[in-house]
Write a protein that holds these residues in place. Sequence first.
Motif, PDB file in Angstrom:
ATOM      1  N   ARG A 107      45.072 124.711  59.124  1.00 36.27           N
ATOM      2  CA  ARG A 107      46.411 125.148  59.523  1.00 36.27           C
ATOM      3  C   ARG A 107      46.721 124.567  60.900  1.00 36.27           C
ATOM      4  NH1 ARG A 107      44.279 130.064  57.371  1.00 36.27           N
ATOM      5  NH2 ARG A 107      45.313 130.681  55.431  1.00 36.27           N
ATOM      6  N   GLY A 108      48.018 124.303  61.104  1.00 37.34           N
ATOM      7  CA  GLY A 108      48.441 123.841  62.422  1.00 37.34           C
ATOM      8  C   GLY A 108      47.865 122.499  62.805  1.00 37.34           C
ATOM      9  N   GLY A 109      47.862 121.565  61.877  1.00 33.96           N
ATOM     10  CA  GLY A 109      47.302 120.248  62.146  1.00 33.96           C
ATOM     11  C   GLY A 109      48.164 119.410  63.078  1.00 33.96           C
ATOM     12  N   THR A 110      47.615 118.289  63.484  1.00 36.88           N
ATOM     13  CA  THR A 110      48.283 117.359  64.392  1.00 36.88           C
ATOM     14  C   THR A 110      48.654 116.088  63.646  1.00 36.88           C
ATOM     15  OG1 THR A 110      46.940 118.187  66.224  1.00 36.88           O
ATOM     16  CG2 THR A 110      48.040 116.060  66.542  1.00 36.88           C
ATOM     17  N   PRO A 111      49.909 115.605  63.781  1.00 38.88           N
ATOM     18  CA  PRO A 111      50.276 114.338  63.131  1.00 38.88           C
ATOM     19  C   PRO A 111      49.412 113.186  63.647  1.00 38.88           C
ATOM     20  CG  PRO A 111      52.233 115.523  63.850  1.00 38.88           C
ATOM     21  CD  PRO A 111      51.058 116.232  64.467  1.00 38.88           C
ATOM     22  N   LEU A 112      49.012 112.322  62.723  1.00 42.12           N
ATOM     23  CA  LEU A 112      48.163 111.179  63.051  1.00 42.12           C
ATOM     24  C   LEU A 112      48.642 109.983  62.241  1.00 42.12           C
ATOM     25  CD1 LEU A 112      45.494 109.919  64.268  1.00 42.12           C
ATOM     26  CD2 LEU A 112      44.365 110.709  62.178  1.00 42.12           C
ATOM     27  N   THR A 113      48.795 108.848  62.895  1.00 45.71           N
ATOM     28  CA  THR A 113      49.116 107.591  62.209  1.00 45.71           C
ATOM     29  C   THR A 113      47.925 106.654  62.352  1.00 45.71           C
ATOM     30  OG1 THR A 113      51.486 107.827  62.631  1.00 45.71           O
ATOM     31  CG2 THR A 113      50.684 105.638  62.059  1.00 45.71           C
ATOM     32  N   ALA A 114      47.436 106.157  61.224  1.00 46.80           N
ATOM     33  CA  ALA A 114      46.280 105.263  61.232  1.00 46.80           C
ATOM     34  C   ALA A 114      46.636 103.994  60.475  1.00 46.80           C
ATOM     35  CB  ALA A 114      45.075 105.942  60.588  1.00 46.80           C
ATOM     36  N   ARG A 115      46.061 102.904  60.893  1.00 46.67           N
ATOM     37  CA  ARG A 115      46.256 101.619  60.211  1.00 46.67           C
ATOM     38  C   ARG A 115      44.931 101.176  59.597  1.00 46.67           C
ATOM     39  NH1 ARG A 115      50.936  98.958  60.709  1.00 46.67           N
ATOM     40  NH2 ARG A 115      52.418  99.638  62.316  1.00 46.67           N
ATOM     41  N   THR A 116      45.003 100.711  58.369  1.00 43.64           N
ATOM     42  CA  THR A 116      43.810 100.191  57.715  1.00 43.64           C
ATOM     43  C   THR A 116      43.795  98.671  57.840  1.00 43.64           C
ATOM     44  OG1 THR A 116      44.947 100.070  55.573  1.00 43.64           O
ATOM     45  CG2 THR A 116      43.773 102.102  56.084  1.00 43.64           C
ATOM     46  N   ASP A 117      42.605  98.129  57.760  1.00 40.88           N
ATOM     47  CA  ASP A 117      42.406  96.683  57.882  1.00 40.88           C
ATOM     48  C   ASP A 117      41.999  96.166  56.505  1.00 40.88           C
ATOM     49  OD1 ASP A 117      41.455  94.095  58.324  1.00 40.88           O
ATOM     50  OD2 ASP A 117      40.722  94.565  60.339  1.00 40.88           O
ATOM     51  N   GLU A 118      42.970  95.612  55.752  1.00 41.28           N
ATOM     52  CA  GLU A 118      42.691  95.190  54.388  1.00 41.28           C
ATOM     53  C   GLU A 118      41.661  94.061  54.334  1.00 41.28           C
ATOM     54  OE1 GLU A 118      45.685  95.987  55.463  1.00 41.28           O
ATOM     55  OE2 GLU A 118      46.043  97.743  54.180  1.00 41.28           O
ATOM     56  N   ALA A 119      41.699  93.147  55.311  1.00 40.53           N
ATOM     57  CA  ALA A 119      40.733  92.043  55.322  1.00 40.53           C
ATOM     58  C   ALA A 119      39.312  92.573  55.512  1.00 40.53           C
ATOM     59  CB  ALA A 119      41.097  91.043  56.410  1.00 40.53           C
ATOM     60  N   ARG A 120      39.146  93.513  56.425  1.00 40.70           N
ATOM     61  CA  ARG A 120      37.810  94.080  56.645  1.00 40.70           C
ATOM     62  C   ARG A 120      37.358  94.862  55.414  1.00 40.70           C
ATOM     63  NH1 ARG A 120      36.910  98.108  61.629  1.00 40.70           N
ATOM     64  NH2 ARG A 120      38.452  99.279  60.431  1.00 40.70           N
ATOM     65  N   THR A 121      38.283  95.599  54.792  1.00 35.85           N
ATOM     66  CA  THR A 121      37.931  96.339  53.579  1.00 35.85           C
ATOM     67  C   THR A 121      37.463  95.392  52.490  1.00 35.85           C
ATOM     68  OG1 THR A 121      39.514  98.112  54.102  1.00 35.85           O
ATOM     69  CG2 THR A 121      38.816  97.906  51.813  1.00 35.85           C
ATOM     70  N   ALA A 122      38.157  94.260  52.332  1.00 37.99           N
ATOM     71  CA  ALA A 122      37.764  93.280  51.315  1.00 37.99           C
ATOM     72  C   ALA A 122      36.381  92.713  51.620  1.00 37.99           C
ATOM     73  CB  ALA A 122      38.804  92.168  51.232  1.00 37.99           C
ATOM     74  N   ARG A 123      36.097  92.435  52.896  1.00 44.85           N
ATOM     75  CA  ARG A 123      34.774  91.916  53.261  1.00 44.85           C
ATOM     76  C   ARG A 123      33.687  92.947  52.964  1.00 44.85           C
ATOM     77  NH1 ARG A 123      37.560  90.111  57.908  1.00 44.85           N
ATOM     78  NH2 ARG A 123      36.649  91.809  59.132  1.00 44.85           N
ATOM     79  N   ASP A 124      33.952  94.199  53.312  1.00 43.04           N
ATOM     80  CA  ASP A 124      32.964  95.254  53.049  1.00 43.04           C
ATOM     81  C   ASP A 124      32.732  95.421  51.552  1.00 43.04           C
ATOM     82  OD1 ASP A 124      32.709  95.738  55.764  1.00 43.04           O
ATOM     83  OD2 ASP A 124      34.136  97.404  55.769  1.00 43.04           O
TER      84      ASP A 124
END
Length: 230
Positions: A107-124
């Motif tokens: 309850r009562g969370g904090t807004p968060l914006t995150a960016r993913t790295d598609e190139a790094r995800t593909a490498r992993d």
Amino acid sequence: MRLRLTEFRPRTGPHEHRVVQPRTTLRHTSLTAPDPIGLLLGDHDGLNRLAGLFSFAACSRHTIVHIPLRDGVPPDEGWGERVDLVLAHHTLALRPSQWPALRRRLRGGTPLTARTDEARTARDARTWQTARDRDELRHTTHARTLFLFGSRGVFADSAAAFAHAAGFGPHQKRVAQGHSALMTGLALTQPPGGGHPYEVLVSFKPYPPYAHFRRPGASATRPPRPAAAP
């Protein structure tokens, strides 16, 4: 991809946990637990956002990713009771029995914006696919929630699978008429003793009314051709 999330910091005793949820519900995405076969149905938005959330989980070893899926629009096909989804790294040592108490404190969370790295995800994902000893997604169902426990590589590979389903699902035959299209599956660890493999099938399905949906490449204004006379 930019993810709009809500972050929570619930405590259980002396321990603080970091939990994130998508800020808005994946309305047209549903999940049933594997018993032994589970089914995830999602439209383009839902599958695309799941790709981002799995990518986020891959790089967030100390974060629990909670994806509420029971509150969306009920699907018109499938089987079993709908469940929510939780992603967590093996190393976090989250016990499913802890989850109901944690969930009550979200309850009562904090807004968060995150960016993913598609190139790094593909490498992993590629690194995981070529590894000699690949770990798989461990799973259990508790408190109407499917828990998937994994490592960076297997979460990244799952993210790639969801991205493929989101990108190519709209091109499949008969989806414009509301039919689902099987796109991929999430392989899960198997219990001892053999038996039917445990997995979650992932299918693309546009949301009704289906008149809104046009396959990529179709005209946005031209009405569909009538069927040819026999």
